[in-house]
Design an enzyme around this catalytic site. Structure first.
Site, PDB file in Angstrom:
ATOM      1  N   HIS A 194      -5.780   2.725   1.131  1.00 46.48           N
ATOM      2  CA  HIS A 194      -5.080   3.889   1.682  1.00 46.48           C
ATOM      3  C   HIS A 194      -5.787   4.524   2.886  1.00 46.48           C
ATOM      4  O   HIS A 194      -5.169   4.782   3.914  1.00 46.48           O
ATOM      5  CB  HIS A 194      -4.890   4.961   0.605  1.00 46.48           C
ATOM      6  CG  HIS A 194      -4.322   4.422  -0.680  1.00 46.48           C
ATOM      7  ND1 HIS A 194      -3.366   3.441  -0.708  1.00 46.48           N
ATOM      8  CD2 HIS A 194      -4.582   4.723  -1.980  1.00 46.48           C
ATOM      9  CE1 HIS A 194      -3.048   3.174  -1.979  1.00 46.48           C
ATOM     10  NE2 HIS A 194      -3.779   3.932  -2.762  1.00 46.48           N
TER      11      HIS A 194
ATOM     12  N   ASP B  63       0.911  -1.144   0.000  1.00 47.19           N
ATOM     13  CA  ASP B  63       0.000   0.000   0.000  1.00 47.19           C
ATOM     14  C   ASP B  63       0.943   1.184   0.000  1.00 47.19           C
ATOM     15  O   ASP B  63       1.605   1.462   1.012  1.00 47.19           O
ATOM     16  CB  ASP B  63      -0.878   0.010   1.253  1.00 47.19           C
ATOM     17  CG  ASP B  63      -1.860   1.163   1.206  1.00 47.19           C
ATOM     18  OD1 ASP B  63      -1.449   2.274   0.849  1.00 47.19           O
ATOM     19  OD2 ASP B  63      -3.048   0.940   1.501  1.00 47.19           O
ATOM     20  N   HIS B  64       1.042   1.870  -1.129  1.00 44.81           N
ATOM     21  CA  HIS B  64       2.136   2.860  -1.217  1.00 44.81           C
ATOM     22  C   HIS B  64       1.969   4.002  -0.215  1.00 44.81           C
ATOM     23  O   HIS B  64       2.919   4.705   0.087  1.00 44.81           O
ATOM     24  CB  HIS B  64       2.334   3.360  -2.658  1.00 44.81           C
ATOM     25  CG  HIS B  64       1.349   4.394  -3.102  1.00 44.81           C
ATOM     26  ND1 HIS B  64       0.092   4.091  -3.531  1.00 44.81           N
ATOM     27  CD2 HIS B  64       1.445   5.737  -3.178  1.00 44.81           C
ATOM     28  CE1 HIS B  64      -0.543   5.201  -3.862  1.00 44.81           C
ATOM     29  NE2 HIS B  64       0.257   6.220  -3.655  1.00 44.81           N
TER      30      HIS B  64
HETATM   31  C1  BG6 Z   1      -3.723   4.833  -6.265  1.00 42.28           C
HETATM   32  C2  BG6 Z   1      -5.086   4.917  -6.884  1.00 42.28           C
HETATM   33  O1  BG6 Z   1      -3.629   3.700  -5.434  1.00 42.28           O
HETATM   34  O2  BG6 Z   1      -3.465   5.994  -5.484  1.00 42.28           O
HETATM   35  C3  BG6 Z   1      -5.203   6.169  -7.721  1.00 42.28           C
HETATM   36  O3  BG6 Z   1      -5.329   3.780  -7.697  1.00 42.28           O
HETATM   37  C4  BG6 Z   1      -4.822   7.390  -6.920  1.00 42.28           C
HETATM   38  O4  BG6 Z   1      -6.522   6.320  -8.249  1.00 42.28           O
HETATM   39  C5  BG6 Z   1      -3.480   7.189  -6.230  1.00 42.28           C
HETATM   40  O5  BG6 Z   1      -4.762   8.498  -7.807  1.00 42.28           O
HETATM   41  C6  BG6 Z   1      -3.193   8.332  -5.275  1.00 42.28           C
HETATM   42  O6  BG6 Z   1      -1.874   8.253  -4.828  1.00 42.28           O
HETATM   43  P1  BG6 Z   1      -1.059   9.548  -4.388  1.00 42.28           P
HETATM   44  O7  BG6 Z   1       0.224   9.008  -3.870  1.00 42.28           O
HETATM   45  O8  BG6 Z   1      -0.920  10.400  -5.602  1.00 42.28           O
HETATM   46  O9  BG6 Z   1      -1.895  10.220  -3.339  1.00 42.28           O
END
Ligand code: BG6
Length: 508
Positions: free
Chosen positions: A252, A189-190
């Protein structure tokens, strides 16, 4: 530096993630000497390609996406590029995996390791439908070692989405667990790789001043906003089958909520931390049938403008099914039914095509028991007892910061209060740019630290909550999908959701 760094094999190496995130992250880790220079990367995908072609593509990707900005002559760049390899193959073809295995053995030998005795980190950047198949093929080709092996290891990183409901997530877990041990699986989960997200734990458990207040006795409610100003654009095909709840909430946002709500772990060890997160996720109140109507607002964007450019409505995006009801925005009034949080609403919301890109978590404290002072509005108008409650806001992105809002006496003869921020801004305090999420996550997987990865029971608990809401939408009396104009802060119904509890969004 440790000497057990692996060869990284990326499945789905032709995809966007490899060039935008993975290769730049690896190069950054090399630049910072966090991984050894001899590290090798094998890209695996269906398309026919030579090593040279793959290298040329990755060189271009680095010049476009690397934050290390290497020059073409950089020795480090040349040596990194020369250690990228490409293996063409099909996921359903055992021969492709045998070829991969041979390739890896010969790379091990070049490095002076007896063939096949190296460590391997397999990165599954593919559709989830082939996760199980790839894991099985790896096992059949002899590429998965036992978790109890002491002299070598195999780990597998899997990208999201991890299922589209509880059932499919369980199926995926079963498939992976029939081949691998849980300790070998690193579900990404980044958001957990973001500095500010890790700081939630540091802030709460590395300091003593806030934790005594961190409960239902002192906290009135919590708000979590993850707003995006981008519309779905070219991702509409994927997004239309997913929607905001699957795309952002299940992973997230529930991770942010778990970190905010969890009990202090006994140590900062992977299972200790994840045990506490699971307890929060399993304590989330489930909504049955029409109950969700008063706790959830879903909406879709209509045409509008963001930063002066025209945004077509969601239904006009290429790849969106006619009459689609997929939500591009969702707000939920959630409850964590345990002693610490009984009765405290957690308002969470996320959406595409909103006014600004901003992610913030606000802890809103209770009002003092008696309002003794007046409050001055910014226009100079003096009111009785509507002083905003104290709040603590963790800004996840952009312009990462932490700010505490409290009332101060306005200088002068009257006892009038004015709310003010005491703010800590990362950029101003630390002079290094925070690492990209993927840098931290790839490094941790290489080091065998799974604290920032999601365990199987966390995924399943999060799906149980999300499924309860999605199922309620199938109900005959389910609340409608609202509309909001692209470039706004979302539908009015989401403001009403808070107003019903006497609250309002802090960002609007
Ligand atoms: C991804 C989603 O996991 O996270 C995207 O699939 C979203 O739809 C993105 O735009 C958001 O990541 P960050 O790091 O730009 O907030």
């Amino acid at each position: 530096m440790r000497n057990d760094f692996p060869t990284l094999v990326i499945f789905g190496a032709s995809g966007d993630l490899t060039k935008r995130k993975l290769i730049p992250a690896l190069f950054q880790l090399l630049t910072e000497k966090l991984i050894p220079e001899h590290i090798k990367v094998v890209g695996f995908a269906r398309r026919e390609k030579t090593d040279e072609q793959f290298r040329a593509e990755m060189r271009d990707a680095l010049s476009e996406f690397s934050r290390a900005n290497p020059t073409a002559e950089s020795e480090l760049l040349q040596s990194f590029i020369s250690r990228l390899y490409y293996q063409c193959g099909n996921y359903d073809d055992p021969q492709s995996f045998l070829k991969l295995s041979k390739r890896l053995s010969s790379l091990d030998e070049q490095q002076g390791l007896p063939g096949g005795s190296g460590n391997y980190l397999f990165y599954l950047s593919t559709p989830p439908s082939v996760f199980g198949l790839i894991a099985k093929q790896l096992k059949d080709a002899g590429l998965v070692c036992k978790p109890q092996d002491t002299d070598r290891w195999t780990r597998v990183i899997v990208e999201k989405p991890f299922g589209r409901d509880l059932q499919s997530a369980q199926r995926l877990n079963n498939e992976l667990l029939s081949v691998l041990d849980e300790s070998q699986i690193y579900r990404i989960d980044h958001y957990l790789g973001k500095e500010t997200v890790q700081n939630i734990m540091a802030f709460r458990f590395g300091n003593s001043i806030f934790e005594p207040l961190w409960n239902a006795k002192y906290i009135d409610h919590i708000q979590i906003t993850v707003a995006e100003s981008v519309a779905v654009g070219s991702r509409a095909g994927y997004y239309d089958h997913s929607g905001a709840i699957r795309d952002m909430v299940q992973n997230h946002i529930l991770q942010l909520l778990a970190l905010i709500a969890m009990e202090p772990p006994a140590s900062f060890e992977a299972n200790a931390v994840r045990d506490e997160k699971v307890k929060v996720l399993t304590a989330l109140r489930l909504y049955k049938g029409e109950e969700a109507n008063t706790a959830v607002v879903r909406a879709q964007y209509s045409a509008g403008a963001i930063h002066k450019s025209h945004i077509p409505s969601y239904l006009e995006e290429h790849g969106v099914a006619e009459g689609s009801k997929t939500e591009t925005y969702i707000a939920i009034k959630a409850f964590v039914d345990n002693w610490r949080w009984a009765g405290v609403p957690f308002y969470i919301r996320t959406g595409k095509a909103l006014k600004e890109r901003v992610s913030e978590i606000s802890i809103v404290f209770k009002q003092p028991p008696l309002a003794l002072f007046h409050h001055e509005h910014h226009d100079g108008h003096v009111e009785g007892d509507d002083m905003p409650a104290n709040s603590l806001t963790l800004r996840v992105q952009p312009n990462e910061s932490i700010r505490l809002n409290f009332g101060l006496k306005v200088p002068g003869p009257d006892m009038i209060l004015d709310p003010n921020d005491m703010e800590f801004v990362y950029d101003e305090v630390f002079d290094t740019a925070p690492p990209e999420a993927y840098e931290r996550l790839i490094l941790n997987a290489m080091l065998g630290d799974s604290t920032l990865f999601i365990r199987n029971d966390e995924v399943e608990a999060a799906w149980t909550f999300v499924d309860s809401i999605i199922e309620s939408w199938q109900h005959a009396n389910a609340a409608k999908v609202h509309e909001y104009e692209a470039g706004s802060w979302g539908p009015q119904a989401a403001d009403k959701l808070l107003a019903n509890g006497g609250h309002r969004w802090l960002i609007y």
